[in-house]
Scaffold this motif. Sequence first.
Motif, mmCIF file in Angstrom:
data_model
loop_
_atom_site.group_PDB
_atom_site.id
_atom_site.type_symbol
_atom_site.label_atom_id
_atom_site.label_comp_id
_atom_site.label_asym_id
_atom_site.label_seq_id
_atom_site.Cartn_x
_atom_site.Cartn_y
_atom_site.Cartn_z
ATOM 1 N N ILE A 111 -9.558 0.526 -3.857
ATOM 2 C CA ILE A 111 -8.756 1.318 -2.910
ATOM 3 C C ILE A 111 -8.599 0.552 -1.587
ATOM 4 C CG2 ILE A 111 -8.758 3.441 -1.509
ATOM 5 C CD1 ILE A 111 -10.057 4.863 -3.965
ATOM 6 N N SER A 112 -9.712 -0.002 -1.066
ATOM 7 C CA SER A 112 -9.609 -0.724 0.222
ATOM 8 C C SER A 112 -8.721 -1.946 0.091
ATOM 9 C CB SER A 112 -10.950 -1.229 0.748
ATOM 10 O OG SER A 112 -11.924 -0.332 0.577
ATOM 11 N N GLU A 113 -8.891 -2.702 -1.013
ATOM 12 C CA GLU A 113 -8.059 -3.902 -1.217
ATOM 13 C C GLU A 113 -6.581 -3.532 -1.265
ATOM 14 O OE1 GLU A 113 -8.424 -7.520 -1.843
ATOM 15 O OE2 GLU A 113 -9.891 -6.725 -0.440
ATOM 16 N N ARG A 114 -6.266 -2.467 -2.022
ATOM 17 C CA ARG A 114 -4.861 -2.058 -2.160
ATOM 18 C C ARG A 114 -4.305 -1.603 -0.816
ATOM 19 N NH1 ARG A 114 -3.039 -1.174 -7.578
ATOM 20 N NH2 ARG A 114 -1.334 -0.047 -6.628
ATOM 21 N N GLN A 115 -5.119 -0.848 -0.065
ATOM 22 C CA GLN A 115 -4.632 -0.364 1.236
ATOM 23 C C GLN A 115 -4.402 -1.520 2.211
ATOM 24 O OE1 GLN A 115 -7.676 2.579 1.947
ATOM 25 N NE2 GLN A 115 -6.318 4.263 1.313
ATOM 26 N N ARG A 116 -5.214 -2.568 2.051
ATOM 27 C CA ARG A 116 -5.082 -3.733 2.930
ATOM 28 C C ARG A 116 -3.832 -4.533 2.575
ATOM 29 N NH1 ARG A 116 -6.995 -8.831 3.048
ATOM 30 N NH2 ARG A 116 -7.907 -8.732 0.967
ATOM 31 N N LYS A 117 -3.538 -4.647 1.271
ATOM 32 C CA LYS A 117 -2.504 -5.579 0.814
ATOM 33 C C LYS A 117 -1.126 -4.964 0.653
ATOM 34 C CE LYS A 117 -5.046 -8.976 -1.870
ATOM 35 N NZ LYS A 117 -5.488 -9.161 -3.243
ATOM 36 N N LEU A 118 -1.075 -3.687 0.232
ATOM 37 C CA LEU A 118 0.216 -3.108 -0.157
ATOM 38 C C LEU A 118 0.717 -2.110 0.883
ATOM 39 C CD1 LEU A 118 -0.518 -2.375 -3.924
ATOM 40 C CD2 LEU A 118 1.156 -4.014 -3.046
ATOM 41 N N PRO A 119 2.020 -2.129 1.179
ATOM 42 C CA PRO A 119 2.540 -1.109 2.094
ATOM 43 C C PRO A 119 2.472 0.279 1.449
ATOM 44 C CG PRO A 119 4.316 -2.511 1.254
ATOM 45 C CD PRO A 119 3.038 -3.069 0.711
ATOM 46 N N ASP A 120 2.109 1.280 2.249
ATOM 47 C CA ASP A 120 1.957 2.649 1.763
ATOM 48 C C ASP A 120 3.331 3.330 1.727
ATOM 49 O OD1 ASP A 120 1.425 5.296 1.393
ATOM 50 O OD2 ASP A 120 0.075 5.506 3.116
ATOM 51 N N PRO A 121 3.775 3.835 0.540
ATOM 52 C CA PRO A 121 5.092 4.480 0.467
ATOM 53 C C PRO A 121 5.245 5.667 1.426
ATOM 54 C CG PRO A 121 4.156 4.206 -1.725
ATOM 55 C CD PRO A 121 3.083 3.810 -0.756
ATOM 56 N N ALA A 122 4.114 6.267 1.846
ATOM 57 C CA ALA A 122 4.219 7.387 2.798
ATOM 58 C C ALA A 122 4.665 6.857 4.170
ATOM 59 C CB ALA A 122 2.872 8.101 2.922
ATOM 60 N N GLN A 123 4.416 5.575 4.443
ATOM 61 C CA GLN A 123 4.811 4.972 5.731
ATOM 62 C C GLN A 123 6.143 4.247 5.619
ATOM 63 O OE1 GLN A 123 2.682 5.451 8.254
ATOM 64 N NE2 GLN A 123 1.141 6.359 6.897
ATOM 65 N N ILE A 124 6.331 3.547 4.510
ATOM 66 C CA ILE A 124 7.560 2.759 4.337
ATOM 67 C C ILE A 124 7.929 2.744 2.842
ATOM 68 C CG2 ILE A 124 6.279 0.538 4.296
ATOM 69 C CD1 ILE A 124 8.768 -0.644 5.772
ATOM 70 N N GLY A 125 9.176 3.146 2.549
ATOM 71 C CA GLY A 125 9.599 3.296 1.151
ATOM 72 C C GLY A 125 9.440 2.012 0.355
ATOM 73 N N ASN A 126 8.841 2.108 -0.843
ATOM 74 C CA ASN A 126 8.741 0.945 -1.729
ATOM 75 C C ASN A 126 8.323 1.404 -3.126
ATOM 76 O OD1 ASN A 126 5.691 0.029 -2.329
ATOM 77 N ND2 ASN A 126 5.740 0.950 -0.291
ATOM 78 N N ALA A 127 8.430 0.495 -4.087
ATOM 79 C CA ALA A 127 8.017 0.822 -5.466
ATOM 80 C C ALA A 127 6.963 -0.165 -5.945
ATOM 81 C CB ALA A 127 9.227 0.810 -6.392
ATOM 82 N N GLY A 128 6.096 -0.626 -5.034
ATOM 83 C CA GLY A 128 5.075 -1.611 -5.415
ATOM 84 C C GLY A 128 5.746 -2.938 -5.743
ATOM 85 N N SER A 129 5.144 -3.680 -6.652
ATOM 86 C CA SER A 129 5.697 -4.991 -7.023
ATOM 87 C C SER A 129 7.094 -4.808 -7.602
ATOM 88 C CB SER A 129 4.834 -5.643 -8.105
ATOM 89 O OG SER A 129 3.525 -5.738 -7.649
ATOM 90 N N PHE A 130 8.062 -5.531 -7.054
ATOM 91 C CA PHE A 130 9.424 -5.323 -7.557
ATOM 92 C C PHE A 130 9.729 -6.240 -8.741
ATOM 93 C CE2 PHE A 130 13.938 -5.056 -7.950
ATOM 94 C CZ PHE A 130 14.176 -3.704 -7.705
ATOM 95 N N PHE A 131 8.949 -7.324 -8.901
ATOM 96 C CA PHE A 131 9.205 -8.239 -10.018
ATOM 97 C C PHE A 131 7.938 -8.432 -10.843
ATOM 98 C CE2 PHE A 131 12.203 -9.430 -6.662
ATOM 99 C CZ PHE A 131 13.403 -9.335 -7.352
ATOM 100 N N LYS A 132 8.149 -8.687 -12.141
ATOM 101 C CA LYS A 132 7.008 -9.000 -13.003
ATOM 102 C C LYS A 132 6.573 -10.439 -12.728
ATOM 103 C CE LYS A 132 8.582 -6.658 -17.158
ATOM 104 N NZ LYS A 132 8.725 -6.889 -18.599
ATOM 105 N N ASN A 133 5.308 -10.727 -12.929
ATOM 106 C CA ASN A 133 4.861 -12.116 -12.838
ATOM 107 C C ASN A 133 5.363 -12.865 -14.073
ATOM 108 O OD1 ASN A 133 3.409 -12.048 -10.386
ATOM 109 N ND2 ASN A 133 1.768 -10.934 -11.424
ATOM 110 N N PRO A 134 6.078 -13.986 -13.872
ATOM 111 C CA PRO A 134 6.624 -14.696 -15.040
ATOM 112 C C PRO A 134 5.523 -15.307 -15.900
ATOM 113 C CG PRO A 134 7.631 -15.467 -12.985
ATOM 114 C CD PRO A 134 6.478 -14.610 -12.595
#
Length: 337
Positions: free
Chosen positions: A217-240
Amino acid sequence: MKINENVSLKDLNTFGVAANTKYLCEITNLQDIEALFEWRSKHNLPALLLGGGSNLLFKNDFEGLIAKVCLSGKDIAEEDDEAVYVSAAGGENWHEFVRWTIDKGFAGLENLSLIPGCVGAAPIQNIGAYGVELSNTLHSLQAVNLDNGDILEFDNELCKFGYRESFFKSQALDKLLITSVTFRLPKKPEWHINYAGLREALEGEVLTADVISQAVISERQRKLPDPAQIGNAGSFFKNPVLKVSEFESLKSEHGELPGFPQNHNHEVKTSAGWLIDQCGWKGHRVGDAGVSDKHALVLVNHGNATGTELWQIAEDIIASVEDKFGITLEPEPRVIK
Ligand SMILES: Cc1cc2nc3c(=O)[nH]c(=O)nc-3n(C[C@H](O)[C@H](O)[C@H](O)COP(=O)(O)OP(=O)(O)OC[C@H]3O[C@@H](n4cnc5c(N)ncnc54)[C@H](O)[C@@H]3O)c2cc1C
């Protein structure tokens, strides 16, 4: 089943895109599923199942029926000497379900903490994080065939899971409504902590599912923008995932290219985020559509971006990565045209 007309989807997708749907209904029980089945047979319009809307990009208004899956309930289905079997209905919130299993003293889902969305959508792209995928613990699932009303049971093998792939995504999208999912959680847990960031965060800790979940949870909160603050859908591309020879040839030109061996060293997964970052996209913004300044893999809506504007940035990123590295990135979220 109550059907509402001309409803805004802004609060129903984590990108916060203000598209409308012609019709919207909620699926809360078996009668609602039957009504949806009947509606589909009578109307020549598209019908889309919706969970938390965290893996969708609406490019335009949706000219059909969106059925939000709100089926609820979770329980311990079975237990033997080696494992417990826990089940949750398709509309349950994924993270709350994970935490429920941990609070009951069960291990196995901790690495998948804080992934947004619902239980019923989790098998669609075989959600994964921190070295673990849903397929590691999924025992079976139940689904209703929306073409004929049949109730179907899938074991793990029938789900045909792959990296962000499943039978439901490749062959049965919009045809099967996943009503519940059962997980087999072994009583002797196997910890998966060999993942950059997690390993360091857990150094010196006595490992339990709860300790690992909190670190994730802490790692994710540190690295990923929170959709409640700024709209997003997580990773937009798959890792090739590349052939070893392709990877080695690129690595000889780009020494820093990250690589993670896959499928018994026959392939190498590389980092889409790294490729995008090398093309200078991090923090890029056009109007309200942009790329996160925290993570190059995440497209963001700064407020009023449309789906078309966000998709334009995605297409520009795909073209520039193709140009520089010869790799074609694939979107991870489902793009609804
Ligand atoms: C901040 C953030 C971080 C994320 N991190 C991760 C991550 O680490 N790993 C990862 O794998 N994903 C991640 N995601 C993506 C997303 O959370 C998952 O794909 C999640 O499973 C989507 O669930 P949902 O309920 O929001 O699905 P939705 O977006 O509502 O739907 C996704 C797809 O599932 C279908 N669907 C929904 N419910 C059902 C059902 N009951 N039966 C059949 N089909 C259904 C929809 O029609 C659609 O095709 C992240 C997203 C965000 C916003």
